[in-house]
Design an enzyme around this catalytic site. Structure first.
Site, PDB file in Angstrom:
ATOM      1  N   GLY A  17       2.464   5.807  -3.227  1.00 45.24           N
ATOM      2  CA  GLY A  17       3.481   6.638  -3.857  1.00 45.24           C
ATOM      3  C   GLY A  17       3.137   6.962  -5.307  1.00 45.24           C
ATOM      4  O   GLY A  17       3.192   8.114  -5.743  1.00 45.24           O
ATOM      5  N   TRP A  69       0.832  -1.214   0.000  1.00 45.77           N
ATOM      6  CA  TRP A  69       0.000   0.000   0.000  1.00 45.77           C
ATOM      7  C   TRP A  69       0.856   1.250   0.000  1.00 45.77           C
ATOM      8  O   TRP A  69       0.479   2.276  -0.578  1.00 45.77           O
ATOM      9  CB  TRP A  69      -0.963  -0.013   1.189  1.00 45.77           C
ATOM     10  CG  TRP A  69      -1.835  -1.227   1.205  1.00 45.77           C
ATOM     11  CD1 TRP A  69      -1.903  -2.188   2.175  1.00 45.77           C
ATOM     12  CD2 TRP A  69      -2.772  -1.645   0.178  1.00 45.77           C
ATOM     13  NE1 TRP A  69      -2.815  -3.160   1.832  1.00 45.77           N
ATOM     14  CE2 TRP A  69      -3.365  -2.847   0.610  1.00 45.77           C
ATOM     15  CE3 TRP A  69      -3.153  -1.116  -1.053  1.00 45.77           C
ATOM     16  CZ2 TRP A  69      -4.324  -3.531  -0.144  1.00 45.77           C
ATOM     17  CZ3 TRP A  69      -4.106  -1.791  -1.806  1.00 45.77           C
ATOM     18  CH2 TRP A  69      -4.683  -2.977  -1.354  1.00 45.77           C
ATOM     19  N   ASP A  70       2.011   1.195   0.656  1.00 49.83           N
ATOM     20  CA  ASP A  70       2.933   2.334   0.617  1.00 49.83           C
ATOM     21  C   ASP A  70       3.386   2.614  -0.817  1.00 49.83           C
ATOM     22  O   ASP A  70       3.369   3.763  -1.275  1.00 49.83           O
ATOM     23  CB  ASP A  70       4.185   2.026   1.448  1.00 49.83           C
ATOM     24  CG  ASP A  70       4.028   2.390   2.910  1.00 49.83           C
ATOM     25  OD1 ASP A  70       3.164   3.217   3.247  1.00 49.83           O
ATOM     26  OD2 ASP A  70       4.791   1.836   3.728  1.00 49.83           O
ATOM     27  N   LEU A  71       3.827   1.561  -1.496  1.00 50.70           N
ATOM     28  CA  LEU A  71       4.316   1.748  -2.868  1.00 50.70           C
ATOM     29  C   LEU A  71       3.194   2.242  -3.777  1.00 50.70           C
ATOM     30  O   LEU A  71       3.387   3.143  -4.598  1.00 50.70           O
ATOM     31  CB  LEU A  71       4.899   0.437  -3.409  1.00 50.70           C
ATOM     32  CG  LEU A  71       6.172  -0.064  -2.721  1.00 50.70           C
ATOM     33  CD1 LEU A  71       6.547  -1.457  -3.235  1.00 50.70           C
ATOM     34  CD2 LEU A  71       7.348   0.897  -2.948  1.00 50.70           C
TER      35      LEU A  71
END
Lengths: 390, 390
Positions: free
Chosen positions: B163, B158-160
């Site tokens: 981004g 989810w972070d990637l």
């Protein structure tokens, strides 16, 4: 709220990555026309499906688009698709080996075309999320510490990430075209997104320096403190202490400050350092576990929130689906009925954008042929009769 | 190759999402200036780290950027950051509760500012990848069939994804600004990206219709046929048959065509349908397993490739890191040495972009103050002496 209003995009693609990309462009205001073969592409019946047979997957990934169905094995069908691409000026595809859809052919009809071509591997060979994930080494370090075999992820993370990389590429090319008048041919391989993904986290550097695989660490957060705990009523929470402040909040609320103060000299660690919290993660978890096991979720939840601990509760998807709010809402999808659906997570001026349903296959064929290509009604009828469109 | 050349972006953020977004903008040609507190932000020492103590994570996520170190607790420091934002016109941050960095304050200095503000949850409360993943229900359906407890992913997917959603939002706003002259305030919550992610796959619709959790399915690909097999030399491959063509290729190469033809009436299934392949996945896997177990990887690999089966090999990250090519290369990173590194996966005209190293903290403070804000050398010296910059 509709920053891309006025743009028109042609999509000839299937599965997750390119469709999710073009759906995002539609959510931001672009007119997206998905072109499918008559009867649907390989993703048209993909699971999950509703009891009616309608694909929940396809309808979720193609909301807010127009749908055109064309026989792309016929010369006339190909000509129509190429004409739509030339008219729109932005084209996203994941076709393999279709020379008539090549940038060379299409840019001959429109010099400033932006064409993003999605691939499995950069050499043009096929790959899917589950094969590239195996190849970049993520399953090997996922799962329980005692489970030697690789654990595949369920979430097609690389597909979703590739989708947002597609939108990034298209919009970057659009910026350049607005400045210079020049189009662009951009290729993007799912396998490259995955390889870059693990490299960008520093994981390939780590693997090289370590000269061996990172051992599996179960549900722990790597390099810091974070793990799941079960509450007295059988619920489960994920608790994370990345920063010193979060760590102190967690100690305080669980009444373990003195325990950890005594532990530090005994184990020769400084638990204000996240690296040391990671090293003795099992000990920390063992000390905290009884606090969670002694309380029901309602009490744990209240206490952690008051103490400003960083945490989340494990929910099942039926529960997530049962209370759509914020980015989630429901739509009345033909073929399915009321179904949970997402808006764009990007909020302009504090507001979420709208919702939309997916088209039925070919729903917009006539409208698009008339409005984009200017075809007269008799010609459209002829194309239907000849099996060129549907 | 540098479609974003001429753009300048100020980043006040940490961890994965916003830094990976701004690194992507840098890879596409933008000048990205990351502003950190003196001594570094909370992510500056994040694992994995090299034996020197330099963070492999931080250096991998901040390549190609300029680094400015400012005391953001001082009024003078805050004034410098606000001046940089006003000058650049594009700002990405994930700060919590910093009123001086609010859109209201910053847009007063530059009306057409594009400000993307990243959050944990949309209500402004903190959340990280591992807590939002628990909340949207992915761990509950990940892992072995017999493992009742949730399995966290290791990849901060989810972070990637957040981004690349940041870059999408910024570039969409840039398109609108070029047309209308108007800036934008865009908010984006990690939790919303995750909720939209599972909704977009049709999984929330499925959960609602099923009224219960989808049972775990181990390493199988949901709704089709795909599973891992071990070879005679202890290697492992992921084999997938999504399409009818892939399914026939797999049957043919393993010499199981007649077995499956006989199986179809016996089990009352049509294995040309991927839904039926999923229903009897364990039987299919059991029939295919001996073929893989009888052959070393080299032979399996050659046979599967000749037959055009869709497959990938499980590799460990040390092996991935050992042979960087294509999107991967190596860079000589100060503080670490030669280390595997990724280019942008977006190829313009068939070519990968360049590589870059991460700056050391504050490496560009003086250059940026002089070139962007036009400060004279004596003033920069005064700011250093006063502890305002470093």
């Amino acid at each position: 709220m509709n920053p891309l209003a006025g743009l028109r995009v042609i999509e000839c693609a299937s599965f997750v990555a390119a469709p999710s990309a073009c759906m995002t462009l539609a959510q931001l205001g672009a007119e997206v026309i998905r072109v499918d073969p008559i009867g649907g592409a390989a993703d048209y019946r993909r699971w999950p499906v509703a009891p009616t047979g309608t694909s929940l997957y396809w309808t979720a990934l193609n909301r807010g688009k127009r749908s055109v169905a064309v026989n792309m094995r016929s010369d006339e069908g190909r000509e129509l698709v190429a004409a739509l691409v030339a008219e729109a000026g932005i084209f996203v595809d994941n076709a393999v080996g279709r020379r008539w859809l090549s940038y060379e052919n299409l840019s001959a009809r429109r010099a400033d075309l932006i064409h993003l071509h999605l691939q499995g591997r950069a050499d043009g060979t096929p790959a899917v999320d589950y094969t590239v994930n195996a190849e970049v080494g993520v399953p090997t370090i996922t799962g329980r510490e005692y489970d030697a075999a690789p654990v595949n992820h369920v979430l097609p993370a690389w597909d979703l990430l590739t989708g947002m990389t597609v939108t990034t590429g298209v919009l970057a090319a659009l910026h350049e075209r607005a400045k210079t008048g020049k189009g662009a041919y951009i290729e993007l391989a799912l396998a490259d997104v995955a390889a870059a993904g693990v490299a960008n986290l520093g994981w390939l550097g780590e693997a090289q320096l370590r000269g061996a695989e990172r051992p599996k660490h179960g549900n722990h957060v790597y390099g810091s403190f974070g793990i799941d705990f079960e509450t007295s009523d059988g619920q489960r929470v994920m608790v994370v202490a990345l920063t010193e402040g979060q760590w102190h909040a967690l100690r305080k609320v669980t009444g373990t400050e003195e325990v950890f103060s005594a532990l530090e000299p005994a184990l020769d660690v400084d638990l204000n350092q996240e690296a040391d919290r990671y090293r003795v993660r099992e000990t920390i978890a063992a000390i905290l576990r009884p606090w969670f096991a002694a309380r029901p979720l309602a009490e744990v939840s209240k206490d952690l929130d008051s103490a400003r601990v960083l945490w989340g509760r494990y929910r099942g998807m039926p529960e997530v689906a049962a209370s759509p709010s914020g980015v989630l809402s429901t739509v009345d999808q033909p073929g399915i009925g009321e179904v949970p659906s997402a808006r764009s997570p990007l909020r302009w001026d504090g507001t979420y954008g709208g919702t939309a349903t997916a088209p039925s296959l070919g729903e917009d064929t006539d409208h698009v042929l008339a409005s984009v290509l200017g075809l007269p009604a008799a010609e459209i009828t002829r194309l239907h009769d000849g099996g060129v469109v549907a």
